[in-house]
Scaffold this active site. Structure first.
Site, PDB file in Angstrom:
ATOM      1  N   LYS A 279      55.422  88.559  71.482  1.00  0.00           N
ATOM      2  CA  LYS A 279      54.372  87.901  72.262  1.00  0.00           C
ATOM      3  C   LYS A 279      54.972  87.276  73.513  1.00  0.00           C
ATOM      4  CE  LYS A 279      51.245  86.524  68.514  1.00  0.00           C
ATOM      5  NZ  LYS A 279      50.058  87.260  68.995  1.00  0.00           N
ATOM      6  N   ARG A 353      46.618  92.171  59.482  1.00  0.00           N
ATOM      7  CA  ARG A 353      45.947  93.207  58.690  1.00  0.00           C
ATOM      8  C   ARG A 353      46.916  93.908  57.753  1.00  0.00           C
ATOM      9  NH1 ARG A 353      44.108  96.010  64.223  1.00  0.00           N
ATOM     10  NH2 ARG A 353      44.360  93.849  64.886  1.00  0.00           N
TER      11      ARG A 353
HETATM   12  N1  BES Z   1      47.784  85.928  64.999  1.00  0.00           N
HETATM   13  C1  BES Z   1      47.375  86.848  65.987  1.00  0.00           C
HETATM   14  C2  BES Z   1      45.944  86.619  66.453  1.00  0.00           C
HETATM   15  C3  BES Z   1      45.719  85.457  67.377  1.00  0.00           C
HETATM   16  C4  BES Z   1      46.058  85.557  68.707  1.00  0.00           C
HETATM   17  C5  BES Z   1      45.106  84.334  66.923  1.00  0.00           C
HETATM   18  C6  BES Z   1      45.811  84.512  69.566  1.00  0.00           C
HETATM   19  C7  BES Z   1      44.825  83.292  67.783  1.00  0.00           C
HETATM   20  C8  BES Z   1      45.187  83.378  69.101  1.00  0.00           C
HETATM   21  C9  BES Z   1      47.461  88.277  65.469  1.00  0.00           C
HETATM   22  O1  BES Z   1      48.475  88.529  64.573  1.00  0.00           O
HETATM   23  C10 BES Z   1      47.725  89.143  66.658  1.00  0.00           C
HETATM   24  O2  BES Z   1      48.758  89.003  67.245  1.00  0.00           O
HETATM   25  N2  BES Z   1      46.765  89.996  66.989  1.00  0.00           N
HETATM   26  C11 BES Z   1      46.890  90.848  68.113  1.00  0.00           C
HETATM   27  C12 BES Z   1      46.365  92.202  67.726  1.00  0.00           C
HETATM   28  C13 BES Z   1      46.637  93.273  68.735  1.00  0.00           C
HETATM   29  C14 BES Z   1      48.108  93.551  68.804  1.00  0.00           C
HETATM   30  C15 BES Z   1      45.872  94.498  68.347  1.00  0.00           C
HETATM   31  C16 BES Z   1      46.076  90.236  69.252  1.00  0.00           C
HETATM   32  O3  BES Z   1      45.020  89.668  68.990  1.00  0.00           O
HETATM   33  O4  BES Z   1      46.530  90.286  70.384  1.00  0.00           O
HETATM   34 MN    MN Z   2      50.290  89.015  65.552  1.00  0.00          MN
END
Ligand code: BES
Ligand code: MN
Ligand code: ZN
Length: 497
Positions: A279, A353
């Site tokens: 990230k 997921r």
């Molecule tokens: N934990 C995150 C989701 C999230 C992101 C929650 C920002 C709250 C704030 C999850 O594991 C994630 O990183 N999801 C990705 C999915 C994508 C790679 C398809 C996302 O939401 O960017």
């Molecule tokens: Mn994630």
């Protein structure tokens, strides 16, 4: 915090502060009028002087009102009498509590619950008052070396005035409010803890200590147990971290023997760096909150146990860190889930997921009545719904309706999103049964579609709480959501069955 339900007249009630409502424009509520006549018109004189007009959320603190034995009277604005809705009620309650906390009063009697609130009953008013009081006294800085003095002073004793006909209902709502508040506090505390303290092992220990404090049963599955079960998807997420993953199973056996359980599955990623699909750095600290689904499951089981709900409930928490190291899973890797379906991991940041799917397959063995998973699953859900509503996904209209209703009655709302077959092809992979991402379009929907491939054997709903589980910015902190929604869902089931 101590609460009691009373129906003493305001001029006879002893407390360090008596709290009464004032409607716009300068219209005293019924209990306000009683106090006014007891004080020979002192309150109406003050209002006539223009010191307060009754705007929702405004307050005026008075000392040594003539003829009254109480040191303080707090006037609280209720807004327009003809528009006293749930929002105005909550504004007034919160304004009252925060100005009380700024006084030296250690006890207070609230005469604010007698007013009729549009489409809400006395139970709702009592429960929301208890939740607001706990929330205002909550200490987020438990790891600071000095306690927040403003919060440790505050009101310790709250007397809630309700008409005598409502005493029984109010007592019940008080117990429910306290149980939910304790569950919410547990969820907030766990969410706020940093990733170096709140690890999968720590979450497992928390579940075990809940099982000591309450009649709950706890079982922890270790990495080798997961290997035996074939949880290749969950294990792939865990392989880049030196913290061992845990699969926590916590049970409340309050129902009839053999009655099918309600299963709650909570995402327990104790820190989500994204893994190799790292990230960006800004606000990455907030990914300590990626276990808020798990925290809400623990908080809800705590509430269910305290309320002795006559239901069988099972909490399942797949817990891991998501970190990049030399062993970490890589984009393009293909793993085999416990269900047998192969998954192409195109983005290691879509890890929620991946841990949930194996926990959802594991849930089959309990022959569940219904399974609800709760997860901080997608940033896309925050874009879609913001911070007010959790995303709700289900193929089952009746179940979705029950959850929506629970959200409304708990004031912890969810909004239904589509889960149509039309979205499923976005998850097609050339090399495996399914890909773990579906592109930018409808990101929270394709995430739910992914989970739906693993929940075909039972009634299922999914709550995406990415936007509701915590707040950012100045008020940064866990919210304890959706413990309220889930507990209301359970209590409604307990009374209908
Ligand atoms: N934990 C995150 C989701 C999230 C992101 C929650 C920002 C709250 C704030 C999850 O594991 C994630 O990183 N999801 C990705 C999915 C994508 C790679 C398809 C996302 O939401 O960017
Ligand atoms: Mn994630
Ligand atoms: Zn995540």
């Amino acid at each position: 915090m101590e609460f009691s339900i009373k129906n003493t007249q305001p001029e006879k009630q002893r407390a360090a502060c008596i709290v009464v409502g004032v409607f716009e424009s300068r219209q005293l509520s019924a209990s306000g009028q009683e106090l006014d006549s007891a004080s020979q018109g002192y309150l109406s004189k003050i209002l006539a002087g223009g010191d307060m007009n009754g705007r929702a959320g405004s307050t005026l603190l008075l000392h040594h009102v003539p003829q009254l034995g109480n040191e303080r009277v707090l006037l609280v604005g209720l807004g327009k009498a003809e528009a006293f809705d749930s929002k105005a009620f909550l504004t007034a309650i919160n304004a009252a509590l925060s100005s009380l906390n700024a006084t030296g009063a250690s006890s207070a009697a609230l005469y604010l619950l007698d007013e009729i609130v549009e489409s809400r009953d006395i139970a709702w008013k009592v429960e929301q008052t208890v939740l607001a009081a706990y929330s205002q006294n909550f200490q987020p800085g438990k790891l600071k070396s000095k306690k927040d003095e403003a919060k440790t002073a505050g009101v310790k004793k709250l007397i809630l005035h309700v008409a005598s006909a409502y005493t029984k209902t109010a007592e019940k709502a008080l117990a429910q409010g306290k149980a939910i508040a304790a569950g919410v506090e547990l969820a907030k505390d766990l969410g706020n803890l940093p990733g170096n303290i709140c690890t999968p092992t720590y979450l497992a220990q928390q579940a075990q200590s809940l099982a000591k404090e309450f009649p709950l049963k706890c079982e922890i599955l270790e990495r080798k147990d997961m290997e035996k079960l074939g949880m290749g998807s969950l294990l792939a997420v865990a392989q880049g971290s030196s913290q061992p993953p845990k699969l926590i199973v916590l049970r409340h056996n309050g129902g009839k023997k053999g009655a099918k359980p309600i299963v709650l599955v909570g995402k327990g990623i104790t820190f989500d760096s994204g893994g190799i699909s790292l990230k960006p750095g800004a606000e990455m600290d907030e990914m300590k909150y990626d276990m808020c689904g798990a925290a809400s499951v623990l908080g809800t089981l705590r509430a269910a146990a305290e309320l002795k709900l006559p239901l069988n409930i099972i909490g399942i928490i797949p817990s891991s860190e998501n970190l990049p190291d030399g062993m970490a899973v890589k984009p393009g890797d293909i793993v085999t889930s416990m269900s047998g379906q192969t998954i192409e991991i195109l983005n290691t940041d879509a890890e929620g997921r991946l841990v949930l799917c194996d926990a959802l397959t594991y849930a089959e063995r309990f022959d569940p009545e219904v399974v609800i998973d709760i997860a901080t699953l997608t940033g896309a859900c925050v874009i879609a719904l913001g911070h007010h509503a959790s995303g709700l996904f289900s193929h089952n209209d009746a179940l979705a309706g029950e959850i929506e209703q629970a959200g409304v009655s708990a004031h912890d709302r969810a909004w239904r999103m589509p889960l149509w077959e039309d979205y499923q092809p976005q998850l097609d992979s050339n090399f495996a049964d399914i890909a773990n991402i579906g592109g930018r379009a409808g990101g929270s929907i394709t995430a739910a579609c992914f989970l739906s491939r693993f929940t075909k054997k039972y009634n299922w709903a999914h709550l995406d709480i990415a936007g509701t589980a915590w707040k950012s910015g100045k008020e940064k902190g866990g919210t304890g959501r959706p413990v309220g929604l889930l507990t209301h869902f359970l209590t409604a089931r307990a009374t209908s069955k």
